[in-house]
Enzyme design. Structure first.
Site, PDB file in Angstrom:
ATOM      1  N   GLU A 197      -6.026 -34.888   4.362  1.00 15.07           N
ATOM      2  CA  GLU A 197      -7.392 -35.364   4.144  1.00 15.07           C
ATOM      3  C   GLU A 197      -7.410 -36.696   3.385  1.00 15.07           C
ATOM      4  O   GLU A 197      -8.185 -36.885   2.442  1.00 15.07           O
ATOM      5  CB  GLU A 197      -8.213 -34.307   3.392  1.00 15.07           C
ATOM      6  CG  GLU A 197      -8.374 -33.008   4.170  1.00 15.07           C
ATOM      7  CD  GLU A 197      -9.314 -32.014   3.493  1.00 15.07           C
ATOM      8  OE1 GLU A 197      -9.574 -32.174   2.286  1.00 15.07           O
ATOM      9  OE2 GLU A 197      -9.774 -31.082   4.164  1.00 15.07           O
ATOM     10  N   GLU A 268      -8.379 -26.965   9.977  1.00 13.21           N
ATOM     11  CA  GLU A 268      -8.950 -26.089   8.948  1.00 13.21           C
ATOM     12  C   GLU A 268     -10.357 -25.669   9.337  1.00 13.21           C
ATOM     13  O   GLU A 268     -11.285 -26.464   9.290  1.00 13.21           O
ATOM     14  CB  GLU A 268      -9.009 -26.771   7.569  1.00 13.21           C
ATOM     15  CG  GLU A 268      -7.674 -26.940   6.893  1.00 13.21           C
ATOM     16  CD  GLU A 268      -7.802 -27.435   5.448  1.00 13.21           C
ATOM     17  OE1 GLU A 268      -8.901 -27.296   4.859  1.00 13.21           O
ATOM     18  OE2 GLU A 268      -6.816 -27.970   4.911  1.00 13.21           O
TER      19      GLU A 268
END
Length: 845
Positions: A197, A268
Site C-alpha cells: 500500500e 485484500e
C-alpha cells in the site's frame, strides 16, 4: 562438405554417449525420490496461468506468527474445506531478525514449515514480502534496530534503508529457493508481493518515492524466481509488477490493471474491521462480502484474497499501538481457528458457485445489459459453445427486483447478486444464506477454576534515577522495543514564597503526552493515570498536587501499547511525555520540561529478572495476596489445564491493564479498564493455545499496572461453537451443493433439487437438544431467537424428529413439512425456518 560431415559424426557420437548415460541416470533416479516438476506461472489480461492452466484463485490471509505450529494443520485444512485454493501471508521482518544479523525461523516463526503444510494440503501460496507490512503489527513489521541505523529514512530512495532491505529480501527469497518452494521449482509459491500500500505515503517522498518503487520492482524481478509479483494499492506499479486492489468493494473502486495484459487481482478483501482498545464492535456481514466478491468476478476479476481468513492472536507485545490482542476475530475462522458461521459456509458456497462458472469466466466474452435503474446483467459466453455464466445484480437496498433474462424472469433479493453458471439456473444468491449459523460459547472450566492462591510482588518505585537529560526522553527510543515501560524521574525545589498565598488555592501538575498511557506519582503518592486512543494518541494529564517548600519528587511511567504501523517517516514518529509543568504557584507556571534533569530507566524489575518464567520466579520475594495491592504489581498462581481438547482462554474480569504469561509464554496485552462507548471492555477473553499448557500446575503470571484490582474474579473458560442454528426463508435458492458442471452443462446431482436447512455439529458431537424452532416469522439471530406473530405449532416436533441424536441433519423447508399446506394461519407471510440446537458429546465420549 567434409567439415559438415565431421560435425555430424561428432554430434552423433556425443548423443550416443549422452543417451546411454541418461538411461543409466534415469534408472537410478527411479530408485530414488521422484523429482517434483516445476510449474511455469504467467499471466494475461484474464488470469494467472499456472502450469499452462488458467486459474480462479480463492485465497485467504493466515499469518503464521498469529497462531501456533500446533494449530496450523487444522487452520489450513479448514481453509481448504472452505473452498480456498491459496493461502496468503506476510513475512514479518521483526519476527525473523529482531536483532541485526540474528535470525529466527523456529516455533511460530517457522515460515518454511508453514508453507510446506500449505503445500501438503495441495494449495498455493502468495508471499507478501514487505519489507513494510502494516498488518496492525508493531512497527509495521520493521525491526526496531533499523531506526538506529545512521542516516536512515524508511521506505524511500535512501541508501541505508535499501541496503538493509535488499539484504533481508535476498535472505528470505534465497531461503525459499533453497527449500524449493517456488512454483518454478515444483513448490506452492505462485505469487509474490513487494512493499505494501505504498501509494498511501508516496506523495510524502516525492520523486524519491517513485524511485524507491522502481528499485523494489527491479530487485525482485532481477532474482528470476519464476513467479509474477504484485504491488497492492499501487496503480502506477512499474512493469512487470501487477497493480492489485485492497478494500471492501474492489468491483466498484478498482480502476483496473494499468496494462491490458495484466489480470484483475484483489489482494485484500477485508472480512471485518480490526479492533482497538476502547472501540465499539464493528462487523461486516457475509452478505456484503459475498456481494462484493460476486461483483468483482463478474467484472473480469479472477483472484480474491480474504483479509483475514483467520486473524489469530497478537501474542506478547506484537500488536501495533492500541490494537487488541485478539485479531480479526470476525473472520471466517475465528481467533481460535473455529468456523464462524454463516460467514465460513456462505463463502464456501460462493466459491462452489464461481467454480461452476469457471470455464465461461476464463474463456468467454463479457457482455453487459442494464435492464433497469438498479439492475444489471453481466454474462460471459464462449463463442461456438454452450458455455455461459451470468450474474444478475439488484443494487436496490430495500426491495426485490424482477429481471428478465433470455425469456425468463428472475426475482433478485434486495442488494444481491444471483449466479447462473449456465445462464439459466440460479445456484446461489449472495443475500440468501442456506448454510448453518453458530454462536460461540465461553464455558467456565470446572477443572481449571479451583481456588487460586495468588502471590504478589510489587515493583519498587524509583525515586531518583540517573540521567542528564534536560527534557523527557522520547519513549520509543528509550524502550527500543524491549519493554512497554519507561520510567522518568525528576526533582525540583520550591521556595516557600512560591507557594500559593491565597487560602484554598490549588496547584496542579500538568503533563502533556504524545501517548500512549501514563502513570504518575508525586512525592511518593500515586496520582493516577491517563491515556490516549488509537485515533487520538495525545492527551493531557492534570491533577491537583500538594507541594512542599524544598525538594519535590516527580515519577512518571510512560506506557506503550505497541509501535505505530502506518504512515510516512515512521522512523521519526515520537511518543511519551513531552511537556511537564506546575500550575498555580504565586510566581507563575513552573516549566519542569527543560528546567530539571530527568533520569530514566527502561522496563520493570520483574521483566529484567524474567519472573514470568519458572526459573525467574524465584529471584524475587513473593507475598500472599491479601485482597488489596497497589499498581505495578505482579500476580502469580497455578492452575490445571481446562478439561477437553477445546480451545481455552482466560477471562480477565476484575483486572485493569497489563500483560499475561502462561508457563513463560506471552499471551498478550489486556486492557479491561478502557471502556468503549457502550461502557464495555473491548476484549475480555484472552486465548491460551493448548500448546502453552501442561496437564497440571500451569504457571499464570500477570503484570498489572493499576491498583485495587480483583484477581479473584479471573476465570478460565473453554471455547466452543456448540450452539448451531439455521435461518432459511422458503423463497431462498437451494444449496449450490445440488449442482455440478459436466462439460458445458450444469446438472443436478440429486433427483429433486429442493430447499433444505442443514445443521451440523463439529468434532464427534451430536445434537442433544432443540432449543428453538419456528416456521413462520421468527425474530433475532443465532443464540437469541424469539417467536414472531406467525408460527407453525409443530415446528419443534418436526425438527426434533429430523435432528435429535444426529451429528448432522437436513430439514425440508416447505409448508407441507410443517403442516402449513392446508392450515396456514398467516398465508400472506413468507415463511422462514429458524432453528437453534445444542451439540454435545455423548456420555461415553
Amino acid at each position: 562438405m567434409r567439415k559438415h560431415s565431421f560435425h555430424r559424426w561428432l554430434l552423433t557420437a556425443v548423443l550416443v554417449v549422452f543417451l546411454s548415460s541418461s538411461c543409466t541416470f534415469a534408472s537410478k533416479k527411479k530408485e530414488g525420490k521422484k523429482k517434483t516438476k516445476g510449474k511455469e506461472v504467467t499471466y494475461d489480461g484474464t488470469s494467472l496461468i499456472v502450469d499452462g492452466k488458467r486459474e480462479l484463485l480463492f485465497s485467504g490471509s493466515i499469518h503464521y506468527p498469529r497462531s501456533t505450529p500446533e494449530m496450523w494443520p487444522s487452520i489450513i485444512k479448514r481453509a481448504k474445506q472452505g473452498g480456498l485454493n491459496t493461502i496468503q501471508t506476510y513475512v514479518f521482518w521483526n519476527v525473523h531478525e529482531p536483532e541485526q544479523g540474528k535470525f529466527n525461523f523456529s516455533g511460530r516463526a517457522d515460515l518454511v514449515k508453514f508453507i510446506k503444510l500449505i503445500e501438503k494440503n495441495g494449495m498455493y501460496v502468495t508471499l507478501r514480502l514487505g519489507p513494510f507490512i502494516q498488518a496492525e503489527w508493531t512497527h509495521g513489521g520493521l525491526p526496531y534496530w533499523l531506526r538506529e541505523v545512521p542516516g536512515i529514512f524508511f521506505r524511500t530512495d535512501n541508501k541505508p534503508f535499501k541496503q538493509h532491505t535488499e539484504r533481508y529480501v535476498r535472505m528470505v527469497l534465497d531461503k525459499m529457493k533453497e527449500e524449493k518452494l517456488f512454483a518454478s521449482q515444483g513448490g506452492p509459491i505462485i505469487l509474490g508481493q513487494i512493499e505494501n500500500e505504498y501509494s498511501a505515503v508516496q506523495r510524502a517522498y516525492k520523486q524519491d518515492g517513485v524511485n524507491y518503487i522502481k528499485w523494489g520492482s527491479k530487485l525482485v524481478d532481477s532474482m528470476n524466481l519464476g513467479i509474477p509479483w504484485v504491488m497492492c494499492k499501487q496503480n502506477d506499479a512499474p512493469d512487470p509488477m501487477i497493480n492489485a486492489c485492497n478494500g471492501r468493494h474492489c468491483g466498484d473502486t478498482f480502476p483496473g490493471p494499468n496494462k491490458d495484459n495484466k489480470p484483475s487481482l484483489w489482494t485484500e478483501n477485508w472480512t471485518t474491521q480490526f479492533r482497538v482498545f476502547g472501540d465499539s464492535p464493528v462487523k461486516r456481514s457475509v452478505e456484503d462480502i459475498a456481494f462484493s466478491v460476486a461483483r468483482f468476478f463478474s467484472k473480469n476479476g479472477s483472484h480474491v484474497n480474504y483479509y483475514m481468513y483467520h486473524g489469530g492472536t497478537n501474542f506478547g507485545r506484537t500488536s501495533a499501538h492500541y490494537v487488541t490482542t485478539r485479531y480479526y476475530d470476525d473472520a471466517p475462522l475465528d481467533e481460535y481457528g473455529l468456523e464462524k458461521e454463516p460467514k465460513y459456509g456462505h463463502l464456501k458456497h460462493l466459491h462452489n458457485a464461481l467454480n461452476l462458472c469457471k470455464k465461461p469466466l476464463l474463456w468467454g466474452q463479457p457482455r453487459t445489459e442494464k435492464p433497469g435503474k438498479d439492475t444489471e446483467i453481466r454474462y460471459y459466453e464462449q463463442p461456438g459453445t454452450k458455455s455461459c455464466a451470468a450474474f444478475l445484480a439488484n443494487n436496490n437496498t430495500e426491495v426485490a427486483e424482477t429481471i428478465k433474462f433470455r425469456g425468463k424472469e428472475y426475482v433478485i433479493a434486495p442488494r444481491s447478486i444471483s449466479i447462473l453458471p449456465d445462464c439459466k439456473t440460479v445456484v446461489y444468491n449472495t443475500a440468501q444464506i442456506v448454510s448453518h449459523h453458530t454462536s460461540r460459547n465461553f464455558m467456565k472450566s470446572k477443572k481449571a477454576n479451583k481456588k487460586f492462591d495468588f502471590k504478589v510482588f510489587t515493583e519498587p518505585l524509583p525515586k531518583k534515577l540517573e540521567g542528564n537529560n534536560y527534557v523527557p526522553v522520547e519513549l520509543y527510543g528509550l524502550t527500543k522495543d524491549k519493554s512497554d515501560y519507561g520510567w522518568y524521574t525528576t526533582s525540583f525545589k520550591v521556595h516557600k514564597k512560591q507557594l500559593p498565598k491565597k487560602k484554598g488555592a490549588k496547584t496542579d501538575l500538568r503533563i502533556a503526552s504524545l501517548g500512549h498511557a501514563l502513570h504518575v506519582w508525586f512525592n511518593g503518592k500515586y496520582l493516577g493515570n491517563g491515556h490516549g486512543s488509537h485515533d487520538e494518541k495525545s492527551f493531557v494529564f492534570q491533577k491537583p498536587v500538594t507541594l512542599k517548600a524544598g525538594e519535590n519528587h516527580l515519577v512518571m511511567l510512560g506506557v506503550l501499547t505497541g509501535f505505530p504501523d502506518s504512515g510516512s517517516y515512521l522512523e521519526h514518529r515520537y511518543t511519551g511525555p513531552r511537556s511537564v509543568s506546575i500550575l498555580g504557584l504565586s510566581s507563575g507556571t513552573l516549566d519542569l520540561t527543560e528546567s530539571s534533569k530527568w533520569g530514566n530507566k527502561v522496563g520493570m524489575e520483574g521483566e529484567r529478572l524474567r519472573i514470568q518464567t519458572g526459573k525467574g520466579l524465584k529471584k524475587v520475594k513473593w507475598e500472599k495476596f491479601t485482597g488489596k495491592a497497589p499498581g505495578m504489581t505482579w500476580y502469580q498462581t497455578y492452575f490445571d489445564a481446562p478439561e477437553s481438547e477445546s480451545a481455552a482462554a482466560v477471562r480477565m474480569s476484575g483486572m485493569g491493564k497489563g500483560l499475561i504469561w502462561v508457563n513463560g509464554e506471552g499471551v498478550g496485552r489486556y486492557w479491561m479498564s478502557f471502556l468503549n462507548p457502550l461502557n464495555q471492555s473491548t476484549q475480555i477473553e484472552y486465548h491460551i493455545p493448548r500448546s502453552f499448557l501442561k496437564p497440571k500446575k500451569n504457571l499464570l503470571v500477570i503484570f498489572e499496572e493499576e491498583p485495587n484490582v480483583k484477581p479473584e474474579l479471573i476465570d478460565f473458560v473453554i471455547v466452543n461453537r456448540d450452539t448451531v442454528c439455521s435461518y432459511v426463508g422458503e423463497n431462498y435458492t437451494p444449496s449450490v451443493g445440488h449442482w455440478i458442471r459436466k462439460k458445458d452443462e450444469v446438472q443436478a446431482i440429486t433427483d429433486k433439487v429442493s430447499l433444505t436447512a442443514t445443521l451440523k455439529c463439529s468434532g464427534n458431537k451430536k445434537i442433544a437438544a432443540v432449543e428453538f424452532a419456528s416456521f413462520g416469522n421468527p425474530i433475532g439471530d443465532c443464540g437469541n431467537f424469539t417467536l414472531g406473530t406467525c408460527n407453525a405449532p409443530v415446528s419443534k416436533q418436526v425438527v426434533e424428529k429430523h435432528c435429535l441424536g444426529k451429528a448432522e441433519c437436513v430439514i425440508p423447508v416447505n409448508k407441507s413439512t410443517f403442516q402449513q399446506d392446508k392450515k396456514d394461519s398467516c398465508k400472506n407471510v413468507v415463511k422462514t425456518l429458524a432453528v437453534q440446537v445444542k451439540c454435545a458429546r455423548g456420555k461415553k465420549n
